[in-house]
Design a protein around this motif. Structure first.
Motif, PDB file in Angstrom:
ATOM      1  N   ASN A 123       1.379  -1.242  -0.084  1.00 17.13           N
ATOM      2  CA  ASN A 123       0.270   0.005  -0.045  1.00 17.13           C
ATOM      3  C   ASN A 123       1.014   0.760  -0.236  1.00 17.13           C
ATOM      4  OD1 ASN A 123       0.377   0.615   2.627  1.00 17.13           O
ATOM      5  ND2 ASN A 123      -0.637  -1.232   2.942  1.00 17.13           N
ATOM      6  N   ALA A 124       0.269   2.713  -0.212  1.00  9.76           N
ATOM      7  CA  ALA A 124       0.631   3.665  -0.295  1.00  9.76           C
ATOM      8  C   ALA A 124       0.530   4.057   1.262  1.00  9.76           C
ATOM      9  CB  ALA A 124       0.303   4.473  -1.127  1.00  9.76           C
ATOM     10  N   ALA A 125       1.233   4.995   1.680  1.00  8.95           N
ATOM     11  CA  ALA A 125       0.751   5.531   3.101  1.00  8.95           C
ATOM     12  C   ALA A 125       1.248   6.669   3.815  1.00  8.95           C
ATOM     13  CB  ALA A 125       1.173   4.556   4.464  1.00  8.95           C
ATOM     14  N   GLY A 126       0.793   7.006   4.940  1.00  9.15           N
ATOM     15  CA  GLY A 126       1.516   8.321   4.598  1.00  9.15           C
ATOM     16  C   GLY A 126       2.012   7.881   6.360  1.00  9.15           C
ATOM     17  N   GLY A 127       3.367   9.259   6.122  1.00  9.19           N
ATOM     18  CA  GLY A 127       4.540   8.759   7.270  1.00  9.19           C
ATOM     19  C   GLY A 127       3.255   9.326   8.646  1.00  9.19           C
TER      20      GLY A 127
ATOM     21  N   THR B  21     -11.314  11.378   3.274  1.00  5.80           N
ATOM     22  CA  THR B  21     -10.621  12.397   3.292  1.00  5.80           C
ATOM     23  C   THR B  21      -9.073  11.790   4.060  1.00  5.80           C
ATOM     24  OG1 THR B  21     -11.324  12.171   5.492  1.00  5.80           O
ATOM     25  CG2 THR B  21     -12.093  13.992   3.565  1.00  5.80           C
ATOM     26  N   PHE B  22      -8.154  12.936   2.765  1.00 10.76           N
ATOM     27  CA  PHE B  22      -6.676  12.641   4.043  1.00 10.76           C
ATOM     28  C   PHE B  22      -6.792  12.982   5.830  1.00 10.76           C
ATOM     29  CE2 PHE B  22      -5.265  12.015   0.103  1.00 10.76           C
ATOM     30  CZ  PHE B  22      -4.877  11.085  -0.282  1.00 10.76           C
ATOM     31  N   GLU B  23      -5.899  12.764   6.636  1.00  9.38           N
ATOM     32  CA  GLU B  23      -6.508  13.303   7.866  1.00  9.38           C
ATOM     33  C   GLU B  23      -5.806  15.026   7.830  1.00  9.38           C
ATOM     34  OE1 GLU B  23      -4.464  10.749   6.670  1.00  9.38           O
ATOM     35  OE2 GLU B  23      -5.880   9.626   7.039  1.00  9.38           O
TER      36      GLU B  23
ATOM     37  N   ASP C  38      -0.615  12.720  -5.900  1.00 13.67           N
ATOM     38  CA  ASP C  38       0.396  13.210  -5.587  1.00 13.67           C
ATOM     39  C   ASP C  38       0.894  11.722  -4.885  1.00 13.67           C
ATOM     40  OD1 ASP C  38       0.081  15.683  -6.091  1.00 13.67           O
ATOM     41  OD2 ASP C  38      -0.782  15.936  -4.211  1.00 13.67           O
ATOM     42  N   VAL C  39       0.073  10.705  -4.596  1.00 12.25           N
ATOM     43  CA  VAL C  39      -0.128   9.621  -3.492  1.00 12.25           C
ATOM     44  C   VAL C  39       0.211   8.564  -5.195  1.00 12.25           C
ATOM     45  CG1 VAL C  39      -0.808   7.957  -2.504  1.00 12.25           C
ATOM     46  CG2 VAL C  39      -0.966  10.082  -1.735  1.00 12.25           C
ATOM     47  N   ILE C  40      -0.257   8.447  -5.969  1.00 14.74           N
ATOM     48  CA  ILE C  40       0.176   7.717  -7.235  1.00 14.74           C
ATOM     49  C   ILE C  40       1.433   8.324  -7.422  1.00 14.74           C
ATOM     50  CG2 ILE C  40      -0.325   6.860  -9.422  1.00 14.74           C
ATOM     51  CD1 ILE C  40      -3.043   7.553  -9.164  1.00 14.74           C
TER      52      ILE C  40
ATOM     53  N   GLU D 117      -5.663  14.760  13.352  1.00 15.96           N
ATOM     54  CA  GLU D 117      -5.650  13.462  13.659  1.00 15.96           C
ATOM     55  C   GLU D 117      -4.260  12.912  12.978  1.00 15.96           C
ATOM     56  OE1 GLU D 117     -10.689  13.288  11.009  1.00 15.96           O
ATOM     57  OE2 GLU D 117      -8.360  13.631   9.826  1.00 15.96           O
ATOM     58  N   TYR D 118      -3.939  13.449  12.060  1.00 15.83           N
ATOM     59  CA  TYR D 118      -2.314  12.429  12.018  1.00 15.83           C
ATOM     60  C   TYR D 118      -1.718  12.160  13.329  1.00 15.83           C
ATOM     61  CZ  TYR D 118      -2.327  13.056   6.739  1.00 15.83           C
ATOM     62  OH  TYR D 118      -1.977  12.794   5.375  1.00 15.83           O
ATOM     63  N   LYS D 119      -1.682  13.550  14.126  1.00 15.46           N
ATOM     64  CA  LYS D 119      -0.907  13.960  15.374  1.00 15.46           C
ATOM     65  C   LYS D 119      -1.720  12.362  16.105  1.00 15.46           C
ATOM     66  CE  LYS D 119       0.261  17.068  18.876  1.00 15.46           C
ATOM     67  NZ  LYS D 119      -0.287  18.459  19.681  1.00 15.46           N
TER      68      LYS D 119
ATOM     69  N   ALA E  67       2.378   5.117   9.976  1.00 16.64           N
ATOM     70  CA  ALA E  67       2.083   5.260   9.398  1.00 16.64           C
ATOM     71  C   ALA E  67       0.510   4.556   9.490  1.00 16.64           C
ATOM     72  CB  ALA E  67       2.886   4.674   7.851  1.00 16.64           C
ATOM     73  N   VAL E  68       0.099   5.531   8.511  1.00 15.50           N
ATOM     74  CA  VAL E  68      -1.610   5.340   8.056  1.00 15.50           C
ATOM     75  C   VAL E  68      -2.465   5.573   6.734  1.00 15.50           C
ATOM     76  CG1 VAL E  68      -1.885   8.265   8.337  1.00 15.50           C
ATOM     77  CG2 VAL E  68      -3.849   6.608   8.790  1.00 15.50           C
ATOM     78  N   GLY E  69      -2.664   4.551   6.246  1.00 13.03           N
ATOM     79  CA  GLY E  69      -3.585   4.841   4.844  1.00 13.03           C
ATOM     80  C   GLY E  69      -4.972   3.767   5.112  1.00 13.03           C
ATOM     81  N   MET E  70      -5.904   3.724   4.148  1.00 16.78           N
ATOM     82  CA  MET E  70      -6.925   3.096   3.818  1.00 16.78           C
ATOM     83  C   MET E  70      -6.983   2.075   3.269  1.00 16.78           C
ATOM     84  SD  MET E  70      -7.588   6.807   2.062  1.00 16.78           S
ATOM     85  CE  MET E  70      -7.264   8.406   2.433  1.00 16.78           C
TER      86      MET E  70
ATOM     87  N   GLU F 209      -0.239  20.006   1.660  1.00 21.18           N
ATOM     88  CA  GLU F 209      -1.637  19.688   0.885  1.00 21.18           C
ATOM     89  C   GLU F 209      -1.499  18.715  -0.056  1.00 21.18           C
ATOM     90  OE1 GLU F 209      -3.826  22.134  -1.411  1.00 21.18           O
ATOM     91  OE2 GLU F 209      -4.554  21.252  -2.432  1.00 21.18           O
ATOM     92  N   ILE F 210      -1.750  17.339   0.221  1.00 20.60           N
ATOM     93  CA  ILE F 210      -1.828  16.366  -1.059  1.00 20.60           C
ATOM     94  C   ILE F 210      -3.098  15.944  -1.553  1.00 20.60           C
ATOM     95  CG2 ILE F 210       0.528  15.287   0.302  1.00 20.60           C
ATOM     96  CD1 ILE F 210      -2.139  13.271   0.968  1.00 20.60           C
ATOM     97  N   SER F 211      -2.554  15.555  -3.046  1.00 24.64           N
ATOM     98  CA  SER F 211      -3.968  14.594  -3.677  1.00 24.64           C
ATOM     99  C   SER F 211      -3.921  13.279  -3.834  1.00 24.64           C
ATOM    100  CB  SER F 211      -4.125  15.690  -5.168  1.00 24.64           C
ATOM    101  OG  SER F 211      -2.673  15.360  -5.924  1.00 24.64           O
TER     102      SER F 211
HETATM  103  N1  HPA Z   1      -3.477   9.692   4.905  1.00 25.58           N
HETATM  104  C1  HPA Z   1      -4.174   8.247   4.745  1.00 25.58           C
HETATM  105  N2  HPA Z   1      -4.269   7.530   3.989  1.00 25.58           N
HETATM  106  C2  HPA Z   1      -2.813   7.803   2.807  1.00 25.58           C
HETATM  107  C3  HPA Z   1      -1.944   8.517   2.847  1.00 25.58           C
HETATM  108  C4  HPA Z   1      -2.185   9.247   4.119  1.00 25.58           C
HETATM  109  O1  HPA Z   1      -1.006  10.518   4.111  1.00 25.58           O
HETATM  110  N3  HPA Z   1      -0.643   8.908   2.001  1.00 25.58           N
HETATM  111  C5  HPA Z   1      -1.300   7.206   1.652  1.00 25.58           C
HETATM  112  N4  HPA Z   1      -2.681   6.675   1.949  1.00 25.58           N
END
Ligand code: HPA
Length: 275
Positions: free
Chosen positions: A110-114, A189-191, A247-249, A195-197, A206-209, A242-244
């Motif tokens: 997966n792709a995730a936010g650190g 929604t991204f965090e 950007d994740v892809i 929420e990240y904190k 890391a966090v993902g969906m 800001e991310i979209s």
């Molecule tokens: N948050 C949640 N899901 C994600 C993220 C993120 O920052 N990046 C990639 N998937």
């Protein structure tokens, strides 16, 4: 459930004479690994009975069968997410099918936010444990004891021996990696920064969906799991931008070759697995 699994498994077996040993789920921006597979056969999700159809950009729906590192694999190019509106049972259904097709190890990506302040965009994180923050669970409902127990143990969700095997390979290739805890949220929604904190304070790196429902269903059936995140963005105070989804892809695609090296060699050098 069992009937549905059997219907889908029979359909696939009738189409393809192939015994997969490994099942791989490719996350956002990580589909490039299929270029390393010597493809024997491909099925479209939309042709497979009981399979949901993926709706997200970057998640094409193909079930691919072939050789990777000289071993038989099946790969899901495109996964299903809870935020698409499917039920927890629907998103994890393909994992049940892979188990019934005979896989001995499930490999999730997966792709995730650190959220760990030491992490950087582009890091590979081998998942050693997870926190389910999705507010649901794919095992809610009547339990089919033919599939697994009512109250599955989760003390060892991510196989420690396989983690050791993978870390050795990454080190041999001088690939920088982290080993951490993945928190799963529903999205889409991204965090928010708070929420990240909060997710960091809870103990995640890391966090993902995704991923967690698939791991739960695999462990319900006693199927070993190996999972890896690519860190596509940072939810760390002072570094949040800001991310979209694009950007994740893009960020995930850049790390994908490193992940592919580790997974391919890991499979190639793995002792035959008994389950
Ligand atoms: N948050 C949640 N899901 C994600 C993220 C993120 O920052 N990046 C990639 N998937």
């Amino acid at each position: 459930m069992l009937e549905k699994i059997q219907e889908t498994t029979s359909y696939i077996r009738n189409k393809i004479d192939f015994e997969p040993e490994f099942g791989i789920v490719l996350g956002t921006g990580l589909g490039g690994l299929v270029n390393e597979i010597e493809v024997v056969s491909t099925l479209l999700y939309r042709d497979i009975p009981n399979f949901p159809v993926s709706t997200v950009k970057g998640h094409e729906g193909h079930l691919i069968f072939g050789k990777l590192g000289g071993r038989n694999v099946m790969a899901m190019q495109g996964r299903f997410h809870y935020y698409e509106g499917y039920s927890m049972q629907e998103i994890s259904f393909p994992i049940r099918v892979m188990k019934y097709l005979g896989i001995k190890l499930l490999i999730l990506s997966n792709a995730a936010g650190g959220v760990n302040p030491e992490y950087q965009i582009g890091d590979l994180m081998i998942i050693r444990d997870h926190i389910n923050l999705m507010g649901s669970n794919p095992l809610i409902g009547k339990n089919d004891t033919g599939l697994g127990p009512r109250f599955p143990d989760m003390s060892d969700a991510y196989d420690k021996n396989i983690i050791r095997h993978a870390t050795k390979i990454a080190r041999n290739h001088s690939i920088h990696f982290q080993v951490g805890v993945y928190a799963a949220v529903t999205g889409p929604t991204f965090e928010t920064p708070s929420e990240y904190k909060y997710i960091r304070i809870l103990g995640a790196d890391a966090v993902g969906m995704s991923t967690v429902p698939e791991t739960i269903v695999a462990r319900h059936m006693s199927l070993p799991v190996f999972a890896v995140s690519v860190i596509s963005d940072l939810g760390v105070e002072g570094k949040i931008v800001e991310i979209s989804h694009d950007d994740v892809i893009d960020a995930a695609s850049l790390v994908e070759p490193k992940m592919t090296i580790v997974i391919k060699e890991m499979i190639e050098k793995m002792e035959p697995l008994q389950v």
